[in-house]
Motif scaffolding. Structure first.
Motif, PDB file in Angstrom:
ATOM      1  N   LYS A   1       3.620 102.255  -8.122  1.00 18.82           N
ATOM      2  CA  LYS A   1       3.629 103.420  -7.233  1.00 18.82           C
ATOM      3  C   LYS A   1       4.930 103.540  -6.468  1.00 18.82           C
ATOM      4  O   LYS A   1       5.444 104.649  -6.252  1.00 18.82           O
ATOM      5  CB  LYS A   1       2.458 103.317  -6.265  1.00 18.82           C
ATOM      6  CG  LYS A   1       2.364 104.477  -5.287  1.00 18.82           C
ATOM      7  CD  LYS A   1       1.164 104.306  -4.365  1.00 18.82           C
ATOM      8  CE  LYS A   1       1.059 105.449  -3.362  1.00 18.82           C
ATOM      9  NZ  LYS A   1      -0.105 105.275  -2.451  1.00 18.82           N
ATOM     10  N   HIS A   2       5.486 102.383  -6.036  1.00 16.02           N
ATOM     11  CA  HIS A   2       6.704 102.401  -5.214  1.00 16.02           C
ATOM     12  C   HIS A   2       7.889 101.815  -5.972  1.00 16.02           C
ATOM     13  O   HIS A   2       8.732 101.132  -5.388  1.00 16.02           O
ATOM     14  CB  HIS A   2       6.474 101.611  -3.927  1.00 16.02           C
ATOM     15  CG  HIS A   2       5.310 102.092  -3.110  1.00 16.02           C
ATOM     16  ND1 HIS A   2       5.302 103.305  -2.466  1.00 16.02           N
ATOM     17  CD2 HIS A   2       4.101 101.512  -2.854  1.00 16.02           C
ATOM     18  CE1 HIS A   2       4.150 103.462  -1.827  1.00 16.02           C
ATOM     19  NE2 HIS A   2       3.407 102.388  -2.048  1.00 16.02           N
ATOM     20  N   ALA A   3       7.965 102.123  -7.257  1.00 19.46           N
ATOM     21  CA  ALA A   3       9.011 101.531  -8.105  1.00 19.46           C
ATOM     22  C   ALA A   3      10.414 101.858  -7.616  1.00 19.46           C
ATOM     23  O   ALA A   3      11.338 101.064  -7.784  1.00 19.46           O
ATOM     24  CB  ALA A   3       8.835 102.004  -9.546  1.00 19.46           C
TER      25      ALA A   3
ATOM     26  N   LYS B   1       6.529  96.616   2.419  1.00 16.50           N
ATOM     27  CA  LYS B   1       5.579  96.901   3.497  1.00 16.50           C
ATOM     28  C   LYS B   1       4.169  97.083   2.963  1.00 16.50           C
ATOM     29  O   LYS B   1       3.201  96.621   3.584  1.00 16.50           O
ATOM     30  CB  LYS B   1       6.018  98.160   4.259  1.00 16.50           C
ATOM     31  CG  LYS B   1       7.298  97.981   5.069  1.00 16.50           C
ATOM     32  CD  LYS B   1       7.643  99.241   5.829  1.00 16.50           C
ATOM     33  CE  LYS B   1       8.907  99.049   6.672  1.00 16.50           C
ATOM     34  NZ  LYS B   1       9.279 100.279   7.416  1.00 16.50           N
ATOM     35  N   ALA B   2       4.039  97.730   1.812  1.00 15.55           N
ATOM     36  CA  ALA B   2       2.707  97.954   1.235  1.00 15.55           C
ATOM     37  C   ALA B   2       2.052  96.637   0.838  1.00 15.55           C
ATOM     38  O   ALA B   2       0.848  96.444   1.044  1.00 15.55           O
ATOM     39  CB  ALA B   2       2.818  98.886   0.019  1.00 15.55           C
TER      40      ALA B   2
ATOM     41  N   ALA C   1      10.571  92.766 -10.004  1.00  9.55           N
ATOM     42  CA  ALA C   1      11.094  93.446  -8.830  1.00  9.55           C
ATOM     43  C   ALA C   1      10.540  94.863  -8.801  1.00  9.55           C
ATOM     44  O   ALA C   1       9.832  95.302  -9.699  1.00  9.55           O
ATOM     45  CB  ALA C   1      12.627  93.459  -8.888  1.00  9.55           C
ATOM     46  N   SER C   2      10.871  95.596  -7.745  1.00  9.72           N
ATOM     47  CA  SER C   2      10.302  96.924  -7.593  1.00  9.72           C
ATOM     48  C   SER C   2      10.750  97.877  -8.685  1.00  9.72           C
ATOM     49  O   SER C   2      10.087  98.873  -8.951  1.00  9.72           O
ATOM     50  CB  SER C   2      10.717  97.488  -6.224  1.00  9.72           C
ATOM     51  OG  SER C   2      12.126  97.528  -6.120  1.00  9.72           O
ATOM     52  N   ASN C   3      11.850  97.609  -9.342  1.00 10.89           N
ATOM     53  CA  ASN C   3      12.324  98.486 -10.406  1.00 10.89           C
ATOM     54  C   ASN C   3      11.831  98.053 -11.782  1.00 10.89           C
ATOM     55  O   ASN C   3      12.249  98.582 -12.801  1.00 10.89           O
ATOM     56  CB  ASN C   3      13.852  98.548 -10.397  1.00 10.89           C
ATOM     57  CG  ASN C   3      14.470  97.165 -10.587  1.00 10.89           C
ATOM     58  OD1 ASN C   3      13.754  96.187 -10.776  1.00 10.89           O
ATOM     59  ND2 ASN C   3      15.789  97.109 -10.546  1.00 10.89           N
ATOM     60  N   GLY C   4      10.919  97.043 -11.786  1.00 10.56           N
ATOM     61  CA  GLY C   4      10.337  96.602 -13.042  1.00 10.56           C
ATOM     62  C   GLY C   4      11.088  95.492 -13.713  1.00 10.56           C
ATOM     63  O   GLY C   4      10.637  94.953 -14.713  1.00 10.56           O
ATOM     64  N   GLU C   5      12.262  95.116 -13.185  1.00  8.58           N
ATOM     65  CA  GLU C   5      13.044  94.057 -13.792  1.00  8.58           C
ATOM     66  C   GLU C   5      12.642  92.707 -13.204  1.00  8.58           C
ATOM     67  O   GLU C   5      12.140  92.606 -12.090  1.00  8.58           O
ATOM     68  CB  GLU C   5      14.537  94.304 -13.543  1.00  8.58           C
ATOM     69  CG  GLU C   5      15.054  95.579 -14.181  1.00  8.58           C
ATOM     70  CD  GLU C   5      16.528  95.784 -13.885  1.00  8.58           C
ATOM     71  OE1 GLU C   5      17.096  94.943 -13.161  1.00  8.58           O
ATOM     72  OE2 GLU C   5      17.092  96.764 -14.370  1.00  8.58           O
TER      73      GLU C   5
END
Length: 245
Positions: free
Chosen positions: A73-75, A83-84, A191-195
């Motif tokens: 959702k927050h990629a 925070k989520a 990580a948040s970007n999928g990596e």
């Protein structure tokens, strides 16, 4: 006498008193047996924290699908993702640090033993604990002293050899168990970007071998502190096998 010196002196008297109590059963190794009993008492006191850590680990595992959904959702927003995830842990009453508490609470006990058997005097008096032995090995000596006093197959060297065999056996048990746990979970976080998080893959590969580092600790600390490490490590292996089965 400083507060720390008073604490060390009181602890020394406690160990000596316990050794005197069990001397009829253990003879010349009573002080070594007292250290093992002291370690068992510390682990019993810490056991509630270990149970809480096990519950926390199961809770964190159960949260992984929700965290994966938040990551998707927050990629594009790493700060919002952080925070989520924190809000999710708070909402579910799961602490990411709960697994560290059992180990941290044992550090003072280890430090006490290390200090007691590294000093010739305690509270201005001769440290009588240094005269005690585990079979042929003085409790205040290190592996280097055993090697210098008779070599690997000398009387003291054989005592250390037995400890190394025990620690290696426990370490191998923990290694196998860690490998099985990592094989049934997703050890590589994204990580948040999928990596993949940089460096986490290498850490994951090293993690199963961490238990073998105990061998180094046993080799470099006084024998009394090594007994604490050996007893605590063995306890941990049995405890974790029971709590995480």
């Amino acid at each position: 006498m400083s507060v720390f010196a008073a604490v060390f002196a009181a602890f020394a008297h406690l160990v000596e008193h316990l050794a005197d109590l069990i001397q009829p059963l253990f003879g010349a190794t009573a002080a070594a047996a007292a250290i093992v009993l002291f370690t068992a008492l510390v682990r019993l006191l810490v056991h509630p924290l270990s149970r809480a850590a096990a519950r926390g680990q199961r809770a964190r595992t159960a949260l992984q699908p929700k965290i994966a959904a938040l990551r998707a959702k927050h990629a594009g927003n790493p700060e919002r993702l952080r925070k989520a995830v924190l809000e999710l842990h708070t909402e579910e009453k799961v602490s990411p640090l709960s697994g560290l508490l059992p180990g941290l609470c044992q550090l003072p006990a280890f430090f006490l033993l290390y200090h007691l058997f590294s000093n010739t005097t305690i509270g201005g008096e001769t440290n009588g604990l240094l005269s005690h032995r585990l079979f042929a090995a003085p409790l205040g000596d290190r592996w280097a002293d055993a090697l210098g006093g008779g070599g690997v197959f000398g009387p003291a060297g054989l005592v250390y050899g037995g400890l190394f065999v025990l620690v290696a056996g426990v370490a191998f048990f923990n290694y196998r168990r860690t490998k099985r746990l990592m094989a049934t979970s997703d050890p590589v976080a994204a990580a948040s970007n999928g990596e993949q998080v940089p460096g986490l893959g290498a850490l994951t590969k090293v993690m199963p071998f961490m238990s073998f580092f105990t061998l180094v600790t046993v080799a470099v600390v006084p024998l009394a502190a090594a007994l604490y490490v050996v007893t605590s490590t063995t306890w941990s292996a049995v405890e974790r096998a029971a709590l995480y089965r």
